[in-house]
Design a protein around this motif. Sequence first.
Motif, short mmCIF file in Angstrom:
data_model
loop_
_atom_site.label_atom_id
_atom_site.label_comp_id
_atom_site.label_asym_id
_atom_site.label_seq_id
_atom_site.Cartn_x
_atom_site.Cartn_y
_atom_site.Cartn_z
N ILE A 20 0.79 -1.27 0.06
CA ILE A 20 0.01 0.05 -0.12
C ILE A 20 0.86 1.42 -0.04
O ILE A 20 0.64 2.11 -0.54
N GLY A 21 2.12 1.24 0.90
CA GLY A 21 2.73 2.30 0.88
C GLY A 21 3.46 2.34 -0.41
O GLY A 21 3.74 3.95 -0.95
N ALA A 22 4.10 1.48 -1.20
CA ALA A 22 4.66 1.66 -2.32
C ALA A 22 3.76 2.18 -3.44
O ALA A 22 4.15 2.96 -4.41
N ALA A 23 2.36 1.72 -3.25
CA ALA A 23 1.41 2.19 -4.23
C ALA A 23 1.16 3.66 -3.96
O ALA A 23 0.96 4.32 -5.29
N ILE A 24 0.95 4.08 -2.80
CA ILE A 24 0.72 5.43 -2.63
C ILE A 24 1.88 6.54 -3.34
O ILE A 24 1.67 7.39 -3.84
N TRP A 26 3.84 5.50 -5.52
CA TRP A 26 3.88 5.53 -6.99
C TRP A 26 2.74 6.36 -7.59
O TRP A 26 3.12 7.26 -8.84
N TRP A 27 1.66 6.43 -6.89
CA TRP A 27 0.56 7.36 -7.33
C TRP A 27 1.12 8.76 -7.28
O TRP A 27 0.57 9.58 -8.06
N LEU A 28 1.69 9.12 -6.28
CA LEU A 28 2.21 10.47 -6.09
C LEU A 28 3.49 11.14 -6.81
O LEU A 28 3.35 12.24 -7.29
N VAL A 32 8.97 4.82 -10.65
CA VAL A 32 10.25 4.73 -10.08
C VAL A 32 10.31 4.89 -8.73
O VAL A 32 10.84 4.12 -7.88
N TYR A 33 9.85 5.79 -8.15
CA TYR A 33 9.77 5.98 -6.59
C TYR A 33 9.02 4.94 -6.07
O TYR A 33 9.61 4.57 -4.93
N GLY A 34 7.86 4.50 -6.59
CA GLY A 34 6.95 3.70 -5.95
C GLY A 34 7.58 2.14 -5.64
O GLY A 34 7.92 1.61 -4.73
N LEU A 35 8.37 1.66 -7.02
CA LEU A 35 8.93 0.59 -6.95
C LEU A 35 10.41 0.65 -6.12
O LEU A 35 10.76 -0.39 -5.32
N GLY A 36 11.05 1.72 -6.11
CA GLY A 36 12.23 1.85 -5.03
C GLY A 36 11.84 1.82 -3.51
O GLY A 36 12.59 1.21 -2.88
N VAL A 37 10.71 2.57 -3.26
CA VAL A 37 10.40 2.49 -1.89
C VAL A 37 10.02 0.92 -1.53
O VAL A 37 10.24 0.56 -0.23
N GLY A 38 9.33 0.25 -2.22
CA GLY A 38 8.73 -0.88 -2.18
C GLY A 38 9.99 -1.98 -1.90
O GLY A 38 9.93 -2.74 -1.11
#
Length: 426
Positions: A20-24, A26-28, A32-38
Amino acid sequence: MNPKLLFWIPALLRVTFIVIGAAIVWWLFGAVYGLGVGLLAMSTQYYVQLTYLSQLGAWMDDPHSSRLPDGWGAWTNIFSRLYRLRRDDERHQAELTEWLARFRQAMHLLPDGVAIMDDVLFLEWCNPAAERHLGLTLGRDKGMRVTNLVRHPDFIDYIVLGRYEQPLTLSLRDRKLICQIIPFENRRQILVTHDATETDRIEEMRRDFIANASHELRTPLTVIVGFLEIASSGMQIDPASREAHLKLMTEQAHRMQRLIEDMLTLSRLESMDYPLRSEHVDVPALVESIAQEARALSGGKHEITTSVDGPDVMGSTEELRSAFGNLVSNAVRYTPAGGKVHISWTNNGGGPQFAVTDTGIGIEQKHIARLTERFYRVDKSRSRDTQGTGLGLAIVKHVLLRHGGTLTIKSEAGKGSSFIVSLPKK
């Protein structure tokens, strides 16, 4: 709740939160940032699991409840359960160690020997009594075959035949041993040894005592019964013979009386039901009284002197009178007419001493060690002449045992004797 659910539900929740955190993100901020955070969050989770797994492995090398990590997440429950298990295990181990220590202490204090062997008779353990009985040394002989350590034909036959229902009586190392093997578990046996030497010695002393007492009583009874049979037969006896017979019967009756009194005294001294009753003993007065009795026994035939320079003591007046009196009367009886008897009571550094020194017939060295045995006589014919019972020095020995004292005998044949009683300081 099912333990599996307690593990999987938190794990799935952590993964869900990461997704969920990575998806948020990603959306914001974009893919690239979403996948990196995940990826970073999953790597962190993976690192945490590996860290706790490493700590668990290190703890398994030296498991101790005080060194167990606290953990996080599912590891908290795992470490908590391991802590409880390890704590219980440590408690049980401590109890087992304590019981083992008690068992070994009890085995060390046992008077009987105990040796544990495996099924092929290799020594695993033995207590000090077994070491003494069989000549073993645990540190040296552990792991060796017992039949190689105890090389006695009867013992080896007993082992080989395997007839363990009856114990084996063995004469080994100047001792009489009773040995028995008791199989236990599947691959072990216990060898139990009992030292019967002292029991045999006491039994032999008992037999000798009965035989000697019977012999001592037989002579006076034979004399008395013989004279009574003559008197009851109606045979005419002249007054002089009758007087001699009555005198001899009286003497023999007194001899029996003295013998029985000494036997009763010995029995009382050995009895656990007759404890020592300690009191203040006026030893100077006691020595003077014994000296007067000795002069009466001597009838003026000996020179009897005393020297008193010692303290009063605590003990039994009657028992000490009996012991000291026996020593003095023996000195008078075994000193020829014209001899000297000296009685002394002194105090040296080791404690008070009572000594009787005479110029009598003396005793050969080979007899001295056995003088305190019941009915032991150096010269049986002379003992009958002096009217001794053969129990006087045995009474002395037991009185001194009750008072914590010792008897030292110094003598030389033809030159006299010294009997020295040493009492403790208190």
